[in-house]
Design a protein around this motif. Structure first.
Motif, PDB file in Angstrom:
ATOM      1  N   LEU A  59       2.085 -19.175   5.880  1.00  0.00           N
ATOM      2  CA  LEU A  59       1.095 -18.687   7.247  1.00  0.00           C
ATOM      3  C   LEU A  59       1.091 -19.293   8.065  1.00  0.00           C
ATOM      4  N   ASP A  60       0.611 -21.034   7.569  1.00  0.00           N
ATOM      5  CA  ASP A  60       0.175 -21.642   8.534  1.00  0.00           C
ATOM      6  C   ASP A  60       0.748 -22.179   9.734  1.00  0.00           C
ATOM      7  N   ALA A  61       0.528 -22.464  11.029  1.00  0.00           N
ATOM      8  CA  ALA A  61       1.535 -22.784  12.102  1.00  0.00           C
ATOM      9  C   ALA A  61       2.323 -23.938  11.932  1.00  0.00           C
ATOM     10  N   GLN A  62       1.553 -25.070  11.537  1.00  0.00           N
ATOM     11  CA  GLN A  62       1.388 -26.202  11.505  1.00  0.00           C
ATOM     12  C   GLN A  62       2.396 -26.439   9.949  1.00  0.00           C
ATOM     13  N   GLN A  63       2.245 -25.900   8.754  1.00  0.00           N
ATOM     14  CA  GLN A  63       2.313 -26.274   7.426  1.00  0.00           C
ATOM     15  C   GLN A  63       4.149 -25.530   7.820  1.00  0.00           C
ATOM     16  N   SER A  84      -6.358 -14.337  10.396  1.00  0.00           N
ATOM     17  CA  SER A  84      -6.895 -13.748  11.621  1.00  0.00           C
ATOM     18  C   SER A  84      -5.479 -13.697  13.075  1.00  0.00           C
ATOM     19  N   VAL A  85      -6.034 -12.653  13.717  1.00  0.00           N
ATOM     20  CA  VAL A  85      -4.899 -12.357  14.567  1.00  0.00           C
ATOM     21  C   VAL A  85      -4.252 -13.421  15.147  1.00  0.00           C
ATOM     22  N   GLU A  86      -4.903 -14.745  15.513  1.00  0.00           N
ATOM     23  CA  GLU A  86      -5.128 -15.499  16.314  1.00  0.00           C
ATOM     24  C   GLU A  86      -3.947 -16.596  14.746  1.00  0.00           C
ATOM     25  N   GLN A  87      -3.928 -16.636  14.398  1.00  0.00           N
ATOM     26  CA  GLN A  87      -3.237 -17.072  13.346  1.00  0.00           C
ATOM     27  C   GLN A  87      -1.885 -16.602  13.345  1.00  0.00           C
ATOM     28  N   VAL A  92       4.085 -16.479  14.176  1.00  0.00           N
ATOM     29  CA  VAL A  92       5.825 -15.928  14.885  1.00  0.00           C
ATOM     30  C   VAL A  92       5.726 -16.545  15.560  1.00  0.00           C
ATOM     31  N   ALA A  93       4.583 -17.664  16.397  1.00  0.00           N
ATOM     32  CA  ALA A  93       5.588 -18.246  17.384  1.00  0.00           C
ATOM     33  C   ALA A  93       6.001 -19.775  17.331  1.00  0.00           C
ATOM     34  N   GLN A  94       5.797 -20.189  16.298  1.00  0.00           N
ATOM     35  CA  GLN A  94       5.852 -21.388  15.306  1.00  0.00           C
ATOM     36  C   GLN A  94       7.548 -21.084  14.651  1.00  0.00           C
ATOM     37  N   CYS A  95       7.557 -19.643  14.345  1.00  0.00           N
ATOM     38  CA  CYS A  95       8.889 -19.485  13.812  1.00  0.00           C
ATOM     39  C   CYS A  95      10.195 -19.179  14.938  1.00  0.00           C
ATOM     40  N   LYS A  96       9.837 -19.416  15.793  1.00  0.00           N
ATOM     41  CA  LYS A  96      10.838 -18.683  17.065  1.00  0.00           C
ATOM     42  C   LYS A  96      11.099 -20.411  17.283  1.00  0.00           C
ATOM     43  N   ALA A  97       9.092 -20.732  17.689  1.00  0.00           N
ATOM     44  CA  ALA A  97      10.262 -22.454  18.082  1.00  0.00           C
ATOM     45  C   ALA A  97      10.661 -22.856  16.961  1.00  0.00           C
ATOM     46  N   GLN A 117      -9.037  -1.145   9.072  1.00  0.00           N
ATOM     47  CA  GLN A 117      -7.596  -1.311   9.163  1.00  0.00           C
ATOM     48  C   GLN A 117      -7.762  -1.976  10.709  1.00  0.00           C
ATOM     49  N   THR A 118      -8.424  -1.864  12.205  1.00  0.00           N
ATOM     50  CA  THR A 118      -8.628  -2.264  13.182  1.00  0.00           C
ATOM     51  C   THR A 118      -7.267  -4.020  12.826  1.00  0.00           C
ATOM     52  N   GLU A 119      -8.452  -4.859  12.451  1.00  0.00           N
ATOM     53  CA  GLU A 119      -7.509  -6.060  12.346  1.00  0.00           C
ATOM     54  C   GLU A 119      -6.083  -5.585  11.883  1.00  0.00           C
ATOM     55  N   HIS A 120      -5.671  -5.316  10.597  1.00  0.00           N
ATOM     56  CA  HIS A 120      -5.118  -5.052  10.143  1.00  0.00           C
ATOM     57  C   HIS A 120      -3.894  -4.413  10.691  1.00  0.00           C
ATOM     58  N   LEU A 121      -4.295  -3.786  11.515  1.00  0.00           N
ATOM     59  CA  LEU A 121      -2.816  -3.320  12.203  1.00  0.00           C
ATOM     60  C   LEU A 121      -3.013  -3.977  14.059  1.00  0.00           C
ATOM     61  N   LYS A 122      -4.051  -4.777  14.295  1.00  0.00           N
ATOM     62  CA  LYS A 122      -3.111  -5.951  15.290  1.00  0.00           C
ATOM     63  C   LYS A 122      -2.618  -6.733  14.595  1.00  0.00           C
ATOM     64  N   ARG A 123      -2.525  -7.350  13.460  1.00  0.00           N
ATOM     65  CA  ARG A 123      -1.619  -8.045  13.144  1.00  0.00           C
ATOM     66  C   ARG A 123       0.041  -7.652  12.745  1.00  0.00           C
ATOM     67  N   LEU A 124      -0.429  -6.125  11.939  1.00  0.00           N
ATOM     68  CA  LEU A 124       1.467  -5.779  12.495  1.00  0.00           C
ATOM     69  C   LEU A 124       1.914  -5.703  13.590  1.00  0.00           C
ATOM     70  N   ASP A 125       1.369  -5.295  14.734  1.00  0.00           N
ATOM     71  CA  ASP A 125       1.910  -5.334  15.851  1.00  0.00           C
ATOM     72  C   ASP A 125       2.163  -6.381  16.549  1.00  0.00           C
ATOM     73  N   VAL A 126       2.004  -7.465  16.189  1.00  0.00           N
ATOM     74  CA  VAL A 126       2.210  -9.152  16.573  1.00  0.00           C
ATOM     75  C   VAL A 126       3.504  -9.056  15.266  1.00  0.00           C
ATOM     76  N   LEU A 127       3.257  -9.078  14.723  1.00  0.00           N
ATOM     77  CA  LEU A 127       3.979  -9.569  13.330  1.00  0.00           C
ATOM     78  C   LEU A 127       5.557  -8.559  13.793  1.00  0.00           C
ATOM     79  N   LEU A 128       5.123  -7.280  14.026  1.00  0.00           N
ATOM     80  CA  LEU A 128       6.505  -6.130  14.162  1.00  0.00           C
ATOM     81  C   LEU A 128       7.444  -6.534  15.618  1.00  0.00           C
TER      82      LEU A 128
END
Length: 362
Positions: A59-63, A84-87, A92-97, A117-128
């Motif tokens: 889940l860590d982009a560097q890892q 976090s949403v930023e993490q 997902v950016a690293q998956c693509k790259a 649920q605010t942050e959870h829904l934001k995370r889902l937005d990014v993931l989906l």
């Protein structure tokens, strides 16, 4: 030789898959076998106690970047609420790259471990938005995902929790103890989405005409305000216990005719599936998608979330119907779930290799 180094060379016959979390009963049940996929396993920290949870490193982009050459696909189920949403955006950016396909199973449109649920829904937005393939467990959840996120989700029902042979033996063992009136609530350690208003349970008990109620809670929760209130108000119905082993839990649950889920929010329930494996009818809140997990009419009886009197009425309806054994062939269902996951993995990898479109609708 570490798990990572065993996967450093691509086997063209097998997809290299990292599941998040790496181990969980559900995750293990739907993962295709070793002749079809090679499962990437993280190395636990050296100071970790046996059985202790640790965050999945990918889940860590560097890892993820460091291990991407050993992966074809990451399948994210749950266990990302600490990010976090930023993490998650960086992930997902690293998956693509890195050219790693992303599959997301939406277990929780509402996270049962969170109140806000605010942050959870934001995370889902990014993931989906980023996922190459999306999976969920029920038709109603798929419709909600389509409505909220514009994504087409494949529905793969929850596999069995109790091995069918084991479930059959336990049902035979406890059958003499079920009298058509035994009702239970299992509070366990009182998770975030548990109803904590004692009046819910008082109302439940007051409105039960013939059900014999038992409320279970772990000793570790004995000082929780809810358990304290239940001890004073419903002490004869309260049973405190140490954490059950799996067999103890299955045997305890199977001895009841109806189990009530006392949840304030959530989406799907493995506990519900366990109850149905054992032939127990479930009374579930109207929130989420619990009712859509029913394997047959009457197997899951809904009540208005948070309303103890309505829960009691639902229990009465369930008791009047009598026992409703599981009607689904669970072994065939689980085998189909594995086949579905392999097909989805193959499509996701093909999409990223061919830069094909994700399944998004306007």
């Amino acid at each position: 030789m570490t798990p990572e180094t065993t996967m450093s060379h691509r086997d063209e016959q097998r997809l290299r898959v990292a599941s998040i979390p790496a181990h969980h009963a559900y995750v293990d049940a739907v993962l295709p076998g070793p002749t079809q996929v090679t499962a990437w396993q993280p190395q636990p920290p050296t100071d970790l106690q046996p059985g202790q949870w640790f965050p999945h490193p990918l889940l860590d982009a560097q890892q993820l970047a460091e291990h991407a050459d050993r992966l074809d696909l990451v399948h994210l189920h749950f266990g990302f609420e600490h990010r976090s949403v930023e993490q998650i955006q960086a992930f997902v950016a690293q998956c693509k790259a890195s050219g790693v396909a992303l599959v997301v199973t939406v277990h929780d449109l509402e996270n049962p471990h969170l109140t806000d649920q605010t942050e959870h829904l934001k995370r889902l937005d990014v993931l989906l938005e980023a996922a190459h393939q999306v999976i969920t467990l029920t038709d109603s959840a798929a419709r909600a995902i389509h409505y909220r996120h514009g994504r087409v989700a494949t529905v793969a029902p929850h596999p069995y929790v109790v091995l069918p042979v084991q479930a059959g033996k336990i049902r035979e063992q406890v059958a003499p103890h079920r009298n058509g009136q035994r009702v239970a609530v299992f509070l366990k350690d009182i998770r975030t989405n548990t109803v904590t208003d004692p009046e819910f349970y008082m109302e439940l008990e007051r409105h039960l005409r013939r059900g014999q109620l038992t409320i279970f809670a772990h000793h570790s929760a004995a000082q929780h305000p809810l358990v304290t209130a239940l001890y004073h108000g419903l002490g004869e119905h309260l049973h405190l216990h140490e954490r059950f082993s799996d067999h103890q839990l299955f045997t305890a649950v199977a001895g009841f005719d109806v189990v009530i889920l006392p949840y304030t929010h959530g989406s799907h329930s493995g506990w519900l599936e366990m109850c149905r494996d054992l032939g127990v009818t479930v009374v579930a809140p109207s929130t989420g998608h619990f009712a859509d997990q029913a394997d047959r009419p009457g197997a899951v009886v809904p009540y208005t979330t948070g309303d103890g009197a309505q829960a009691a009425h639902a229990v009465e309806r369930a008791l009047e119907r009598g026992p409703l054994p599981m009607v689904v062939d669970r072994e065939a269902q689980q085998a189909e779930a594995v086949r579905t996951h392999l097909e989805i993995y193959t499509r996701a990898v093909a999409q990223i290799q061919g830069a094909g479109p994700t399944e998004v609708t306007p």
